[in-house]
Design a protein around this motif. Structure first.
Motif, short mmCIF file in Angstrom:
data_model
loop_
_atom_site.label_atom_id
_atom_site.label_comp_id
_atom_site.label_asym_id
_atom_site.label_seq_id
_atom_site.Cartn_x
_atom_site.Cartn_y
_atom_site.Cartn_z
N UNK A 186 0.86 -1.18 0.00
CA UNK A 186 0.00 0.00 0.00
C UNK A 186 0.90 1.22 0.00
N UNK A 187 0.80 2.02 -1.05
CA UNK A 187 1.61 3.24 -1.13
C UNK A 187 0.79 4.39 -1.72
N UNK A 202 -2.47 -0.05 -12.42
CA UNK A 202 -2.61 1.27 -11.79
C UNK A 202 -3.84 2.00 -12.35
N UNK A 203 -4.06 1.88 -13.65
CA UNK A 203 -5.24 2.52 -14.25
C UNK A 203 -6.53 2.02 -13.62
N UNK A 263 -2.79 3.40 -3.15
CA UNK A 263 -2.97 2.29 -4.08
C UNK A 263 -2.52 1.00 -3.39
N UNK A 264 -3.41 0.03 -3.38
CA UNK A 264 -3.07 -1.28 -2.83
C UNK A 264 -2.86 -2.21 -4.02
N UNK A 265 -1.74 -2.94 -4.01
CA UNK A 265 -1.45 -3.81 -5.15
C UNK A 265 -0.62 -5.01 -4.71
N UNK A 298 0.93 -11.32 -10.79
CA UNK A 298 -0.45 -11.26 -10.31
C UNK A 298 -1.10 -9.93 -10.70
N UNK A 299 -0.36 -8.83 -10.63
CA UNK A 299 -0.88 -7.53 -11.09
C UNK A 299 -1.35 -7.65 -12.54
#
Length: 185
Positions: A5-6, A115-116, A150-152, A158-159
């Motif tokens: 999370x950043x 991200x989009x 943004x949590x990724x 996986x993204x």
């Protein structure tokens, strides 16, 4: 599965408003397509509503020429500020006017398509970052970069799986719209 999370600001390589264009009606080798707020609706860009900038009267800095995977956010106006769209593939030489923000993902840090979708999922929150008087509201860019988290997944693979799944849904929806349009005609 580990997630990070950043703040959005840590995941982008470039953020800027567009240009104040010098419009011209006729397309030529001295023009560039300009996207504006009207072109950004329903998480999509409609090039049929775009305009043209005369490059002989207004040059466009290289970094403000759109590239694949740029995320575009409307930056002004009640009811329009905060709308988000991503240009996965830029079809022709294109920039944006001063009422849109270009958010360029840092491909070293996150899958750009992921991200989009992560930003689109937070459109309502981004719309809430408007400041100013009624009708003259402006999206606060610094708050956008600092307040949107943004949590990724840490796994790039996986993204990409997640973003490709959402992208395939979007493609199917678009194809169904085209089929419905042809059937209606």
């Amino acid at each position: 599965m580990k997630y990070k999370e950043v703040n959005l600001g840590e995941l982008v390589s470039f953020v800027s408003k567009g240009i104040p264009p010098k419009y011209i009606e006729t397309k030529s080798h001295n023009t560039i397509v300009v996207l504006n707020q009207k072109t950004n609706r329903n998480f999509q860009i409609d090039y049929s509503l775009s305009r043209l900038n005369d490059l002989t009267k207004k040059k466009v800095p290289k970094d403000k020429i759109l590239v694949n995977n740029d995320i575009l956010i409307n930056s002004t106006g009640v009811g329009t500020a905060g709308r988000i769209a991503q240009l996965v593939k830029v079809p022709e030489l294109t920039t944006v006017d001063g009422h849109m923000i270009i958010v360029r993902p840092d491909v070293e840090k996150i899958d750009p398509l992921y991200l989009g979708y992560a930003l689109k999922a937070q459109q309502a929150k981004i719309e809430g970052l408007q400041e100013g008087s009624t009708g003259q509201t402006e999206l606060n860019r610094q708050r956008l970069l600092n307040d949107i988290v943004i949590q990724f997944p840490q796994s790039r693979e996986l993204q990409q799986k997640i973003s490709k799944l959402f992208f395939s849904f979007d493609e199917k929806i678009e194809n169904n719209k085209k089929i419905n349009h042809h059937l209606a005609a």
